[in-house]
Design a protein around this motif. Structure first.
Motif, PDB file in Angstrom:
ATOM      1  N   TYR A 140       7.400  19.743  -8.886  1.00  0.00           N
ATOM      2  CA  TYR A 140       6.224  19.538  -9.718  1.00  0.00           C
ATOM      3  C   TYR A 140       6.497  18.573 -10.861  1.00  0.00           C
ATOM      4  O   TYR A 140       5.643  18.352 -11.712  1.00  0.00           O
ATOM      5  CB  TYR A 140       5.704  20.877 -10.258  1.00  0.00           C
ATOM      6  CG  TYR A 140       5.038  21.675  -9.167  1.00  0.00           C
ATOM      7  CD1 TYR A 140       3.677  21.555  -8.916  1.00  0.00           C
ATOM      8  CD2 TYR A 140       5.786  22.501  -8.327  1.00  0.00           C
ATOM      9  CE1 TYR A 140       3.075  22.253  -7.879  1.00  0.00           C
ATOM     10  CE2 TYR A 140       5.192  23.198  -7.287  1.00  0.00           C
ATOM     11  CZ  TYR A 140       3.837  23.069  -7.070  1.00  0.00           C
ATOM     12  OH  TYR A 140       3.244  23.745  -6.031  1.00  0.00           O
ATOM     13  N   THR A 141       7.687  18.003 -10.853  1.00  0.00           N
ATOM     14  CA  THR A 141       8.045  16.968 -11.812  1.00  0.00           C
ATOM     15  C   THR A 141       8.420  15.720 -11.027  1.00  0.00           C
ATOM     16  O   THR A 141       9.337  15.768 -10.203  1.00  0.00           O
ATOM     17  CB  THR A 141       9.252  17.377 -12.682  1.00  0.00           C
ATOM     18  OG1 THR A 141       8.944  18.597 -13.355  1.00  0.00           O
ATOM     19  CG2 THR A 141       9.565  16.296 -13.705  1.00  0.00           C
ATOM     20  N   PRO A 142       7.711  14.604 -11.233  1.00  0.00           N
ATOM     21  CA  PRO A 142       8.060  13.382 -10.503  1.00  0.00           C
ATOM     22  C   PRO A 142       9.522  13.015 -10.705  1.00  0.00           C
ATOM     23  O   PRO A 142      10.105  13.274 -11.749  1.00  0.00           O
ATOM     24  CB  PRO A 142       7.129  12.329 -11.124  1.00  0.00           C
ATOM     25  CG  PRO A 142       5.981  13.109 -11.658  1.00  0.00           C
ATOM     26  CD  PRO A 142       6.572  14.413 -12.132  1.00  0.00           C
ATOM     27  N   ARG A 143      10.103  12.402  -9.708  1.00  0.00           N
ATOM     28  CA  ARG A 143      11.525  12.070  -9.743  1.00  0.00           C
ATOM     29  C   ARG A 143      11.877  11.243 -10.954  1.00  0.00           C
ATOM     30  O   ARG A 143      12.909  11.468 -11.598  1.00  0.00           O
ATOM     31  CB  ARG A 143      11.903  11.299  -8.477  1.00  0.00           C
ATOM     32  CG  ARG A 143      13.373  10.922  -8.389  1.00  0.00           C
ATOM     33  CD  ARG A 143      13.675  10.222  -7.080  1.00  0.00           C
ATOM     34  NE  ARG A 143      12.777   9.066  -6.895  1.00  0.00           N
ATOM     35  CZ  ARG A 143      12.748   8.325  -5.800  1.00  0.00           C
ATOM     36  NH1 ARG A 143      13.531   8.633  -4.781  1.00  0.00           N
ATOM     37  NH2 ARG A 143      11.928   7.302  -5.708  1.00  0.00           N
ATOM     38  N   ASP A 159       2.256  12.577  -5.436  1.00  0.00           N
ATOM     39  CA  ASP A 159       1.923  11.167  -5.243  1.00  0.00           C
ATOM     40  C   ASP A 159       0.519  10.989  -4.661  1.00  0.00           C
ATOM     41  O   ASP A 159      -0.237  10.113  -5.083  1.00  0.00           O
ATOM     42  CB  ASP A 159       2.950  10.511  -4.318  1.00  0.00           C
ATOM     43  CG  ASP A 159       4.359  10.559  -4.903  1.00  0.00           C
ATOM     44  OD1 ASP A 159       4.488  10.607  -6.135  1.00  0.00           O
ATOM     45  OD2 ASP A 159       5.325  10.551  -4.119  1.00  0.00           O
ATOM     46  N   LEU A 160       0.156  11.838  -3.689  1.00  0.00           N
ATOM     47  CA  LEU A 160      -1.143  11.704  -3.039  1.00  0.00           C
ATOM     48  C   LEU A 160      -2.308  12.119  -3.935  1.00  0.00           C
ATOM     49  O   LEU A 160      -3.454  11.740  -3.685  1.00  0.00           O
ATOM     50  CB  LEU A 160      -1.173  12.538  -1.750  1.00  0.00           C
ATOM     51  CG  LEU A 160      -0.329  11.996  -0.598  1.00  0.00           C
ATOM     52  CD1 LEU A 160      -0.241  13.025   0.524  1.00  0.00           C
ATOM     53  CD2 LEU A 160      -0.916  10.688  -0.069  1.00  0.00           C
ATOM     54  N   MET A 202       0.839  -1.202   0.000  1.00  0.00           N
ATOM     55  CA  MET A 202       0.000   0.000   0.000  1.00  0.00           C
ATOM     56  C   MET A 202       0.876   1.254   0.000  1.00  0.00           C
ATOM     57  O   MET A 202       1.907   1.285   0.682  1.00  0.00           O
ATOM     58  CB  MET A 202      -0.925  -0.017   1.226  1.00  0.00           C
ATOM     59  CG  MET A 202      -1.992   1.061   1.205  1.00  0.00           C
ATOM     60  SD  MET A 202      -3.152   0.925   2.585  1.00  0.00           S
ATOM     61  CE  MET A 202      -3.907  -0.656   2.227  1.00  0.00           C
ATOM     62  N   PHE A 203       0.481   2.252  -0.749  1.00  0.00           N
ATOM     63  CA  PHE A 203       1.222   3.501  -0.889  1.00  0.00           C
ATOM     64  C   PHE A 203       2.657   3.263  -1.404  1.00  0.00           C
ATOM     65  O   PHE A 203       3.555   4.044  -1.115  1.00  0.00           O
ATOM     66  CB  PHE A 203       1.277   4.257   0.444  1.00  0.00           C
ATOM     67  CG  PHE A 203      -0.061   4.747   0.928  1.00  0.00           C
ATOM     68  CD1 PHE A 203      -0.715   5.791   0.290  1.00  0.00           C
ATOM     69  CD2 PHE A 203      -0.669   4.147   2.022  1.00  0.00           C
ATOM     70  CE1 PHE A 203      -1.944   6.242   0.733  1.00  0.00           C
ATOM     71  CE2 PHE A 203      -1.900   4.593   2.479  1.00  0.00           C
ATOM     72  CZ  PHE A 203      -2.549   5.636   1.835  1.00  0.00           C
ATOM     73  N   GLN A 204       2.833   2.183  -2.152  1.00  0.00           N
ATOM     74  CA  GLN A 204       4.177   1.852  -2.625  1.00  0.00           C
ATOM     75  C   GLN A 204       4.702   2.842  -3.661  1.00  0.00           C
ATOM     76  O   GLN A 204       5.913   2.936  -3.865  1.00  0.00           O
ATOM     77  CB  GLN A 204       4.193   0.432  -3.199  1.00  0.00           C
ATOM     78  CG  GLN A 204       3.921  -0.648  -2.165  1.00  0.00           C
ATOM     79  CD  GLN A 204       3.925  -2.042  -2.760  1.00  0.00           C
ATOM     80  OE1 GLN A 204       3.960  -2.209  -3.981  1.00  0.00           O
ATOM     81  NE2 GLN A 204       3.875  -3.051  -1.909  1.00  0.00           N
ATOM     82  N   HIS A 205       3.797   3.559  -4.313  1.00  0.00           N
ATOM     83  CA  HIS A 205       4.235   4.494  -5.346  1.00  0.00           C
ATOM     84  C   HIS A 205       4.687   5.835  -4.774  1.00  0.00           C
ATOM     85  O   HIS A 205       5.192   6.683  -5.504  1.00  0.00           O
ATOM     86  CB  HIS A 205       3.093   4.749  -6.338  1.00  0.00           C
ATOM     87  CG  HIS A 205       1.947   5.510  -5.744  1.00  0.00           C
ATOM     88  ND1 HIS A 205       1.027   4.933  -4.892  1.00  0.00           N
ATOM     89  CD2 HIS A 205       1.584   6.821  -5.855  1.00  0.00           C
ATOM     90  CE1 HIS A 205       0.146   5.840  -4.529  1.00  0.00           C
ATOM     91  NE2 HIS A 205       0.453   6.997  -5.096  1.00  0.00           N
ATOM     92  N   ILE A 206       4.496   6.030  -3.476  1.00  0.00           N
ATOM     93  CA  ILE A 206       4.845   7.312  -2.869  1.00  0.00           C
ATOM     94  C   ILE A 206       6.325   7.349  -2.499  1.00  0.00           C
ATOM     95  O   ILE A 206       6.842   6.435  -1.859  1.00  0.00           O
ATOM     96  CB  ILE A 206       3.982   7.584  -1.614  1.00  0.00           C
ATOM     97  CG1 ILE A 206       2.516   7.729  -2.028  1.00  0.00           C
ATOM     98  CG2 ILE A 206       4.452   8.846  -0.888  1.00  0.00           C
ATOM     99  CD1 ILE A 206       1.573   8.015  -0.888  1.00  0.00           C
ATOM    100  N   ALA A 207       6.995   8.400  -2.919  1.00  0.00           N
ATOM    101  CA  ALA A 207       8.427   8.578  -2.616  1.00  0.00           C
ATOM    102  C   ALA A 207       8.552   9.185  -1.224  1.00  0.00           C
ATOM    103  O   ALA A 207       8.678  10.400  -1.071  1.00  0.00           O
ATOM    104  CB  ALA A 207       9.079   9.471  -3.672  1.00  0.00           C
TER     105      ALA A 207
END
Length: 209
Positions: A199-202, A16-17, A1-6
């Motif tokens: 504002y740009t994903p890593r 991410d949220l 769960m929430f694995q995509h959050i850095a």
């Protein structure tokens, strides 16, 4: 769960949220978290003789909800907060556990009912920045300013009606003292969202090669 959050990159959490990668369960948890945050911030209160409405950190939490969640989720968090209070949970300022008194909205209720709208409007400004890929200060400030209008308007109107005051008296006691306080919150958030946040994903940032 929430694995995509850095998690190691706080300046990206808002991306991410609010992303489409969030599952329904994850969105529900996020909504619950910001609902709880609003309830917690409502407990930091300061009453002054000039107003029957206390100074709290509620509006800070309301705006924070909008800057982290997508628009519909931000609105849902504010709505859930109201429902919990209406059901008798002590989520309002100073542990307040009612929204209605003898079948009528209590005198501070106009401010509270506008919270979902305020959060959604703030989220709209941040969503525009996220879609643009950079901090759009103009749209953020416009949405944050617009977000406070229903809070002031509905809050003042109901305060005047419920306490049998004139609109001028209600404005002077229930809105005017908070203008600078709320402006300071907006400036503080603007500094963070425009100077600190990414504002740009890593994984989409240029490698520099």
């Amino acid at each position: 769960m929430f694995q995509h959050i850095a998690w190691e990159r706080p300046q990206q959490w808002h991306l991410d949220l609010s992303s489409d990668k969030m599952t329904v369960l994850e969105r529900g948890i996020a909504i619950g978290f910001f609902t709880a945050l609003t309830a917690l911030c409502a407990q930091f209160i300061l009453y002054l003789p000039i107003s029957p409405v206390p100074f709290t950190l509620q509006t800070f939490a309301v705006m924070a909800t909008g800057v982290y969640l997508r628009r519909n989720d931000a609105f849902a968090a504010g709505s859930l907060y109201l429902v919990l209070g209406a059901l008798g949970l002590p989520v309002f300022a100073g542990g307040g556990d009612y929204l209605f008194v003898e079948g009528a909205l209590f005198y501070q209720g106009g401010y509270l009912l506008s919270f979902p709208i305020a959060s959604a409007l703030v989220a709209e400004g941040l969503d525009r920045s996220r879609k643009a890929g950079h901090a759009d200060l103009k749209s953020q400030l416009i949405c944050w300013t617009l977000a406070m209008i229903p809070v002031y308007v509905f809050g003042t109107m109901w305060l005047a009606y419920s306490l049998d005051w004139s609109m001028e008296a209600a404005f002077n006691a229930g809105t005017k003292p908070f203008l600078l306080w709320d402006a300071m919150k907006i400036v503080a958030l603007a500094l963070v969202t425009t100077k600190v946040w990414a504002y740009t994903p890593r994984d989409e940032e240029p490698s520099g090669e």
